[in-house]
Design an enzyme around this catalytic site. Structure first.
Site, PDB file in Angstrom:
ATOM      1  CG  HIS A  43      -1.884  -1.080   1.348  1.00 34.64           C
ATOM      2  ND1 HIS A  43      -1.767  -2.087   2.277  1.00 34.64           N
ATOM      3  CD2 HIS A  43      -3.006  -1.358   0.642  1.00 34.64           C
ATOM      4  CE1 HIS A  43      -2.793  -2.920   2.154  1.00 34.64           C
ATOM      5  NE2 HIS A  43      -3.552  -2.513   1.170  1.00 34.64           N
ATOM      6  CD  GLU A 154       1.505  -3.716 -12.893  1.00 33.87           C
ATOM      7  OE1 GLU A 154       2.399  -4.550 -12.599  1.00 33.87           O
ATOM      8  OE2 GLU A 154       1.591  -2.920 -13.841  1.00 33.87           O
ATOM      9  CE  LYS A 155      -1.428 -10.079  -3.635  1.00 36.80           C
ATOM     10  NZ  LYS A 155      -2.831 -10.214  -3.357  1.00 36.80           N
TER      11      LYS A 155
HETATM   12  P1  AMP Z   1      -6.581  -3.815  -0.424  1.00 37.68           P
HETATM   13  O1  AMP Z   1      -6.394  -3.027   0.822  1.00 37.68           O
HETATM   14  O2  AMP Z   1      -6.081  -5.224  -0.336  1.00 37.68           O
HETATM   15  O3  AMP Z   1      -7.971  -3.699  -0.993  1.00 37.68           O
HETATM   16  O4  AMP Z   1      -5.636  -3.159  -1.509  1.00 37.68           O
HETATM   17  C1  AMP Z   1      -5.662  -1.786  -1.765  1.00 37.68           C
HETATM   18  C2  AMP Z   1      -4.772  -1.501  -2.939  1.00 37.68           C
HETATM   19  O5  AMP Z   1      -3.441  -1.927  -2.643  1.00 37.68           O
HETATM   20  C3  AMP Z   1      -5.193  -2.237  -4.218  1.00 37.68           C
HETATM   21  O6  AMP Z   1      -5.037  -1.366  -5.328  1.00 37.68           O
HETATM   22  C4  AMP Z   1      -4.218  -3.387  -4.263  1.00 37.68           C
HETATM   23  O7  AMP Z   1      -3.983  -3.887  -5.569  1.00 37.68           O
HETATM   24  C5  AMP Z   1      -2.973  -2.745  -3.694  1.00 37.68           C
HETATM   25  N1  AMP Z   1      -2.040  -3.749  -3.191  1.00 37.68           N
HETATM   26  C6  AMP Z   1      -2.318  -4.765  -2.343  1.00 37.68           C
HETATM   27  N2  AMP Z   1      -1.220  -5.529  -2.154  1.00 37.68           N
HETATM   28  C7  AMP Z   1      -0.229  -4.979  -2.906  1.00 37.68           C
HETATM   29  C8  AMP Z   1       1.145  -5.311  -3.143  1.00 37.68           C
HETATM   30  N3  AMP Z   1       1.717  -6.361  -2.570  1.00 37.68           N
HETATM   31  N4  AMP Z   1       1.870  -4.514  -3.977  1.00 37.68           N
HETATM   32  C9  AMP Z   1       1.288  -3.427  -4.569  1.00 37.68           C
HETATM   33  N5  AMP Z   1       0.006  -3.071  -4.373  1.00 37.68           N
HETATM   34  C10 AMP Z   1      -0.748  -3.836  -3.568  1.00 37.68           C
END
Ligand code: AMP
Length: 291
Positions: A43, A154-155
């Site tokens: 994040h 991109e995850k």
């Molecule tokens: P989330 O809190 O899991 O809904 O993720 C919020 C944002 O963070 C989304 O755009 C995800 O794709 C991104 N994200 C989650 N894990 C990663 C990671 N390991 N590397 C880069 N971005 C991430």
């Protein structure tokens, strides 16, 4: 003494709008990074990317109920607001938007946003509700914040493509930027859900990304798509991931199929996979291109 500016927190749309209004009055641009909290370095990399595209960065922290099915982990999803706010402040994020469920879903709410077709393949086949929930919440966050730029990881590659499609189709004036996946030293993609893994599961989980990396190598050195996928299934199983939802090699722009043979030379593709480590569902993907 720290010279950091303390982060502001808006807990409802009215407070958010007076804050963003003041920013726009100064002629400054806004980047939004939507999150569900339980923040990690992945994040934080999105916050850093957002700083490259706009004057101020807003992160939203909201665990979105509509992207969880009834049997999924909404109630147990990790929540850590105090730590999240500290991390966002350290990363130079100016405002955290932490709305309530009724701010995002007013009583009696009946409106959903669906991006057809692409929402119902791969992840969407196993979680048919998921991208409807994602498109609905992200469209609402865009309407509340009205960002110039929004950064997604991109995850969650399919999610990134769906948000791009949605913004284009709805004519939303927001530039959707993708950011590369941040990984642990052993290759596991960072995820808030990795906290669910036991020590043994966590050690073995490295085998998931290693299997995909190996498949990328096979595809780029001229092995067929079907062979690379078959080898990846075996390797993921041997790493102790019990149920494999999918391993697929698709076009990187629209996730259309590329057949079973050689990866077409020069075609930007993506290998994407989802599998279960015990009760934890892991997803990952990587770019692949054969010269
Ligand atoms: P989330 O809190 O899991 O809904 O993720 C919020 C944002 O963070 C989304 O755009 C995800 O794709 C991104 N994200 C989650 N894990 C990663 C990671 N390991 N590397 C880069 N971005 C991430």
């Amino acid at each position: 003494m720290s010279d950091r500016t303390p982060i502001d927190v808006a807990r409802n749309p009215a407070d958010l709008r007076s804050w963003t209004h003041a920013i726009r009055t100064k002629g400054q641009t806004i980047a939004l990074v939507p999150t569900m909290g339980a923040l990690h370095d992945g994040h934080m990399s999105l916050i850093a990317e957002a700083h490259r595209h706009a004057d101020v960065v807003i992160a939203s922290v909201f665990v979105n109920p509509t992207q969880f099915a009834a049997h999924e982990d909404l109630d147990t999803y990790p929540r850590a607001e105090a730590k999240d706010l500290e991390m966002l402040e350290n990363a130079g994020c100016a405002l955290a938007y932490c709305p309530s469920v009724t701010d995002m879903y007013p009583i009696g709410d009946k409106t959903r946003v669906t991006v057809e077709d692409i929402s119902f393949i791969l992840e969407g086949e196993f979680r048919p509700h998921f991208f409807i929930g994602v498109a609905t919440i992200v469209s609402r966050l865009f309407i509340h914040v009205m960002p110039d730029v929004a950064v997604f990881g991109e995850k969650d590659y399919q999610q990134l493509l769906i948000i791009r499609r949605m913004a284009k189709d709805l004519g939303l004036p927001v530039n959707v930027v993708g950011a590369t996946t941040i990984r642990e030293p052993d290759g596991l993609a960072m995820s808030s859900r990795n906290a669910y893994l036991s020590n043994t599961e966590r050690r073995n989980a490295a085998g998931f990304s290693q299997a995909l990396r190996h498949a990328v190598h096979q595809l780029e050195t001229g092995q067929s798509i079907s062979d690379a996928i078959a080898t990846a299934y075996d390797a993921i199983g041997q790493a102790g991931l019990g149920k494999i939802d999918y391993v697929a090699v698709r076009d990187a722009e629209d996730l259309s199929g590329l057949g079973d043979g050689l990866l077409p030379s020069g075609r930007k593709a993506r290998i994407l996979a989802a599998a279960w480590m015990g009760k934890t569902r892991l997803i990952d993907n990587m770019p692949v291109m054969r010269k």
